[in-house]
Write a protein that holds these residues in place. Structure first.
Motif, mmCIF file in Angstrom:
data_model
loop_
_atom_site.group_PDB
_atom_site.id
_atom_site.type_symbol
_atom_site.label_atom_id
_atom_site.label_comp_id
_atom_site.label_asym_id
_atom_site.label_seq_id
_atom_site.Cartn_x
_atom_site.Cartn_y
_atom_site.Cartn_z
ATOM 1 N N GLU A 1 -6.638 -7.686 -0.965
ATOM 2 C CA GLU A 1 -5.643 -7.109 -0.063
ATOM 3 C C GLU A 1 -5.394 -8.041 1.120
ATOM 4 O OE1 GLU A 1 -4.575 -4.896 3.586
ATOM 5 O OE2 GLU A 1 -6.591 -5.656 3.143
ATOM 6 N N GLU B 1 -13.532 -3.906 -2.936
ATOM 7 C CA GLU B 1 -14.970 -4.243 -2.844
ATOM 8 C C GLU B 1 -15.509 -4.732 -4.183
ATOM 9 O OE1 GLU B 1 -16.815 -0.698 -1.341
ATOM 10 O OE2 GLU B 1 -15.905 -0.964 0.642
ATOM 11 N N SER C 1 0.844 -1.199 0.000
ATOM 12 C CA SER C 1 0.000 0.000 0.000
ATOM 13 C C SER C 1 0.881 1.251 0.000
ATOM 14 C CB SER C 1 -0.955 -0.001 1.194
ATOM 15 O OG SER C 1 -0.218 -0.082 2.377
ATOM 16 N N GLU D 1 -6.516 5.890 -0.708
ATOM 17 C CA GLU D 1 -6.878 4.763 0.176
ATOM 18 C C GLU D 1 -8.330 4.352 -0.045
ATOM 19 O OE1 GLU D 1 -5.946 6.160 4.102
ATOM 20 O OE2 GLU D 1 -3.847 5.510 3.971
ATOM 21 N N GLN D 2 -9.191 5.363 -0.198
ATOM 22 C CA GLN D 2 -10.615 5.136 -0.431
ATOM 23 C C GLN D 2 -10.835 4.405 -1.750
ATOM 24 O OE1 GLN D 2 -12.173 5.452 2.424
ATOM 25 N NE2 GLN D 2 -13.913 4.856 1.172
ATOM 26 N N LYS E 1 -9.890 0.830 -1.617
ATOM 27 C CA LYS E 1 -10.938 0.101 -0.902
ATOM 28 C C LYS E 1 -12.065 -0.308 -1.859
ATOM 29 C CE LYS E 1 -13.163 0.694 3.536
ATOM 30 N NZ LYS E 1 -13.566 1.654 4.551
#
Length: 237
Positions: free
Chosen positions: A158, A152, A123, A144-145, A148
């Motif tokens: 991850e 999803e 990351s 980061e969002q 994510k």
């Protein structure tokens, strides 16, 4: 040609709809779904006929440039199924779901993962790219969002701050990766599908998925490369 002539029943349609809404379906779930669709539609069901059932659907999807593809999870070697659109490259397809800047971050992450030794990108390395994007700079919080969301949506997976490609992504993007990363992308010598997380023979350079390595060397006293027969120097999982 018998497959081409086979009728697409409601059972086939129902199976296809569920697969499309899932994005990706694990093998045992696909087998349960096959049985459920056949029994609901009162058509012939045999537990070992899933591949034929899918071939029938694929023959009807062909004119639409779509296909149900089978892929292997690089973690545990289990089969998965996903519907792939053959008419679009993955980036065109993703373009309807993500902004240009998000796509650029994805492409750069893809570079890091494919060019890495072990099929993972940290990351930290990915977030360091966020302020070097051409489209516009992205704050680390934003990046980061976005990562994510990619997890999803099953493009990335991850583990402990390390990112790799999700099985869905590998199934859908195999052709794209093989043609865009010709020098580094390799297929597994055992199952012949794209290998991102793999072990590589130091002598001849062939690669194998970890589950395939595990299976291939099971019961062998001395692990030797299936191609050049040299000693396999990686630690076998």
């Amino acid at each position: 040609n018998t497959v081409m002539a086979a009728q697409m029943t409601n059972a086939h349609r129902r199976f296809l709809q569920v697969l499309m809404s899932n994005g990706i379906t694990e093998g045992s779930e696909a087998r349960k779904l096959h049985q459920h669709c056949c029994e609901t539609d009162k058509v012939y069901y045999a537990h070992d006929k899933l591949d034929d059932f899918i071939s029938t659907i694929n023959s009807h999807l062909q004119p639409l440039f779509m296909q149900i593809r089978k892929g292997i999870s690089e973690d545990d070697g289990r089969a998965h199924y996903a519907v792939v659109n053959l008419a679009e490259t993955e980036v065109t397809k993703m373009a309807s779901d993500y902004t240009e800047i998000e796509l650029e971050l994805f492409r750069k992450t893809l570079d890091l993962i494919i060019l890495s030794e072990n099929g993972f990108a940290s990351s930290t390395d990915i977030l360091n790219l966020a302020d070097q994007l051409k489209t516009k700079k992205m704050k680390k919080k934003e990046a980061e969002q976005v990562l994510k969301v990619f997890v999803e949506d099953k493009w990335l997976s991850e583990k402990n701050g390390e990112y790799t490609l999700h099985t869905r992504c590998i199934i859908e993007m195999e052709q794209y990766i093989l043609s865009n990363y010709q020098d580094v992308a390799r297929k597994c010598n055992i199952c012949h599908s794209l290998a991102i997380q793999s072990q590589v023979c130091e002598s001849c350079g062939i690669g194998m998925h970890l589950p395939c390595v595990r299976k291939y060397f099971r019961g062998q006293t001395e692990p030797r490369c299936p191609k050049c027969n040299e000693f396999w120097s990686c630690d076998t999982p």
